[in-house]
Structure formats: structure tokens, C-alpha cells
Design a protein around this motif. Sequence first.
Motif, short mmCIF file in Angstrom:
data_model
loop_
_atom_site.label_atom_id
_atom_site.label_comp_id
_atom_site.label_asym_id
_atom_site.label_seq_id
_atom_site.Cartn_x
_atom_site.Cartn_y
_atom_site.Cartn_z
N ALA B 17 0.84 -1.20 0.00
CA ALA B 17 0.00 0.00 0.00
C ALA B 17 0.87 1.24 0.00
N SER B 18 0.24 2.36 -0.35
CA SER B 18 0.96 3.63 -0.31
C SER B 18 0.98 4.17 1.11
N LEU B 19 1.93 5.10 1.33
CA LEU B 19 2.15 5.64 2.67
C LEU B 19 2.31 7.15 2.59
N GLU B 20 1.72 7.85 3.55
CA GLU B 20 1.99 9.26 3.72
C GLU B 20 2.08 9.55 5.21
N LEU B 21 3.21 10.08 5.64
CA LEU B 21 3.41 10.50 7.02
C LEU B 21 3.43 12.01 7.06
N ARG B 22 2.66 12.55 8.00
CA ARG B 22 2.49 14.00 8.04
C ARG B 22 3.50 14.69 8.95
N CYS B 23 3.88 15.88 8.53
CA CYS B 23 4.79 16.71 9.31
C CYS B 23 4.41 18.17 9.09
N ASN B 24 4.17 18.89 10.15
CA ASN B 24 3.93 20.32 10.07
C ASN B 24 4.98 21.03 10.91
N TYR B 25 5.45 22.15 10.42
CA TYR B 25 6.52 22.86 11.12
C TYR B 25 6.10 24.30 11.37
N SER B 26 6.80 24.90 12.30
CA SER B 26 6.64 26.32 12.58
C SER B 26 8.01 26.95 12.47
N TYR B 27 8.15 27.88 11.54
CA TYR B 27 9.45 28.50 11.32
C TYR B 27 9.24 29.81 10.59
N GLY B 28 10.01 30.83 10.95
CA GLY B 28 9.76 32.15 10.40
C GLY B 28 10.22 32.36 8.98
N ALA B 29 11.26 31.66 8.57
CA ALA B 29 11.80 31.87 7.24
C ALA B 29 11.70 30.57 6.45
N THR B 30 12.36 30.51 5.33
CA THR B 30 12.40 29.26 4.57
C THR B 30 13.20 28.23 5.36
N PRO B 31 12.58 27.14 5.69
CA PRO B 31 13.24 26.19 6.59
C PRO B 31 14.13 25.19 5.87
N TYR B 32 15.06 24.63 6.62
CA TYR B 32 15.77 23.43 6.21
C TYR B 32 15.05 22.27 6.91
N LEU B 33 14.59 21.30 6.16
CA LEU B 33 13.76 20.22 6.69
C LEU B 33 14.37 18.86 6.41
N PHE B 34 14.14 17.94 7.32
CA PHE B 34 14.74 16.61 7.23
C PHE B 34 13.72 15.55 7.65
N TRP B 35 13.88 14.37 7.07
CA TRP B 35 13.21 13.17 7.56
C TRP B 35 14.27 12.13 7.89
N TYR B 36 14.10 11.52 9.08
CA TYR B 36 14.98 10.46 9.53
C TYR B 36 14.14 9.22 9.82
N VAL B 37 14.79 8.05 9.73
CA VAL B 37 14.15 6.80 10.09
C VAL B 37 14.99 6.10 11.14
N GLN B 38 14.30 5.46 12.08
CA GLN B 38 14.99 4.74 13.15
C GLN B 38 14.44 3.33 13.26
N SER B 39 15.28 2.36 13.01
CA SER B 39 14.90 0.97 13.23
C SER B 39 15.17 0.63 14.70
N PRO B 40 14.48 -0.37 15.22
CA PRO B 40 14.63 -0.70 16.66
C PRO B 40 16.09 -0.93 17.06
N GLY B 41 16.49 -0.32 18.15
CA GLY B 41 17.83 -0.51 18.68
C GLY B 41 18.94 0.18 17.91
#
Lengths: 112, 114
Positions: B17-41
Motif C-alpha cells: 500500500a501507499s504511505l503518507e506520514l504527516r509533518c507540520n513545522y513552525s518556522y519564520g523563514a524558509t526552513p531546512y527540513l529533514f526526515w529520519y528513520v529509526q529501526s529498533p535498537g
Amino acid sequence: DAGITQSPRHKVTETGTPVTLRCHQTENHRYMYWYRQDPGHGLRLIHYSYGVKDTDKGEVSDGYSVSRSKTEDFLLTLESATSSQTSVYFCAISEGANQPQHFGDGTRLSIL
Amino acid sequence: AQSVTQPDIHITVSEGASLELRCNYSYGATPYLFWYVQSPGQGLQLLLKYFSGDTLVQGIKGFEAEFKRSQSSFNLRKPSVHWSDAAEYFCAVESGSSGDKLTFGTGTRLAVRP
């Protein structure tokens, strides 16, 4: 993977004892960071360093101190550990401002 | 101060299936944005980053994210989820006066149903 080694990987200690966690990098990156990760809080910054002997506080710095005497090593010290400091601690490094951070595998610290 | 909200604590999707994970940010200017993934341990692994330019960013493992300034969002997507994608995902925005710190969201844990 970025060359980041955290030691120890696991530690159990008692309330009131001093604890030092070590982060060692082989990438010669300028910035180093210490985070703690707790359920429901994500990662929170404890302290960070932007060069040798240059450090600054993060969001949750109370009860922690850091030192960086060499580019490759960043030490996190709990002077007198408390149960609230039981957590998983992550070290991260980056080349500079606005650059991605790369993470170590973490240290699981339990304070009884 | 900068902040990041990941509204979904847990998400379960079926493999393929398809996936969409949501992220909303608060920042005054043009932001630098990142996504990270963490597997257990394990520690966090960078999936992708947005600095400027094209608002659709491609990352590793078949992930992409779209920056929408009007919605202050940076949602992560994948067209077909694999069982190995089960992990926790964190969105982060640069912070600090010099852009030398990151503020993380609280994470979204993804489970994949066979």
C-alpha cells in the motif's frame, strides 16, 4: 555510515553516581551533539559543540555537562545521576550549520 | 521558536500500500527540513532533506517528501510499502540562530501488515 562510536552501549548504575558517556568520530566534523530519546518526546538536545572547547546548552541541559578537548571526542557527564536521566542517549555529528546530522547507535542508560 | 508536529503517533499499512506520514513545522523563514528513520535498537538514518529549490525531494529507500510552504508541511510519501519499512520516522527542522541545531517531532511509528 558515518564513523561514530558511542561507548558504552549499555550501562546500569545507581542514583547519585557520576556517569560519563563518550562519543568518538572519525569524520573530522566540526559539530557534535548529545540528545536523549524518551517515549513521547522524540529527541531532545542536551548539549552541543561547534568546535574544540566550544560548547553550548540545548533544550534539556540541566544535570548534564560536556567537554570537547579534541575534535574527535565529545563527552557527556552526569555529575550525580538521577532516575529521571534513565534514557537512550544519542550522539550526532555534522559538517556545519544547516547540514544533515549523522547519528551513532546510542547508549542505553538505566539509573536505579 | 521553531517546532515540529507529527500528528500521527502510530500508523499501520498493508504491505504494497501507499504511505503518507504527516509533518507540520513552525518556522519564520524558509526552513531546512529533514526526515529520519529509526529501526529498533539503532540510531537515526537520514532519509532526505529539503534546503531550497524543487519542492519535491527524493530520498533513499524509495521515499519522497513534498515541501508546501502554504501549509507549512513536509509530508513523507512512499508509493508501495515493504515490510522492512516498519520503523519510527522523525521529521526535523533546523533551529538555532545559526541554523546549527535541529528540532525534532515526536515521531510516527509505522507498522506494516503482511
